[in-house]
Scaffold this motif. Sequence first.
Motif, PDB file in Angstrom:
ATOM      1  N   GLU A  17       0.836  -1.201   0.000  1.00  0.00           N
ATOM      2  CA  GLU A  17       0.000   0.000   0.000  1.00  0.00           C
ATOM      3  C   GLU A  17       0.876   1.259   0.000  1.00  0.00           C
ATOM      4  N   ILE A  20       2.070   1.910  -3.546  1.00  0.00           N
ATOM      5  CA  ILE A  20       0.975   2.407  -4.378  1.00  0.00           C
ATOM      6  C   ILE A  20       0.686   3.867  -4.034  1.00  0.00           C
ATOM      7  N   THR A  53      -4.807   6.552  -5.296  1.00  0.00           N
ATOM      8  CA  THR A  53      -4.351   5.345  -4.609  1.00  0.00           C
ATOM      9  C   THR A  53      -5.404   4.247  -4.731  1.00  0.00           C
ATOM     10  N   ARG A  57      -5.048   0.702  -6.794  1.00  0.00           N
ATOM     11  CA  ARG A  57      -5.254  -0.591  -6.137  1.00  0.00           C
ATOM     12  C   ARG A  57      -6.260  -1.429  -6.930  1.00  0.00           C
ATOM     13  N   ASP A  61      -5.293  -4.961  -8.780  1.00  0.00           N
ATOM     14  CA  ASP A  61      -6.042  -6.162  -8.404  1.00  0.00           C
ATOM     15  C   ASP A  61      -6.793  -6.763  -9.581  1.00  0.00           C
TER      16      ASP A  61
END
Length: 96
Positions: A17, A20, A53, A57, A61
């Motif tokens: 995280e 990212i 962000t 993500r 994914d």
Amino acid sequence: MCRSIKTLFNFEPPATEEEIRAAALQFVRKLSGFNKPSQANEAAFTQAVDDVTAAARVLLDSLSTTAQPRDREVEAGKARERSRLRFKPRPARGAS
């Protein structure tokens, strides 16, 4: 500024995280032209970083590949070699 945004997809271990968010921060800095926004723009800037962000993500994914995951250390070594070649000292002018 954007040169510090790294590819985050298909690595082992997967992107964190923090990685990212760092990429999102660089992207928002580039778009806005602000390294650090004024107080008047701070809320909009922070919201943009949060939104980018989250979008990044979702993208990471959602992507798929049949390629083997890349090794972070191997890729870092390749980047160091490219940098070394790019910034190799040049001989002084007029030197023989």
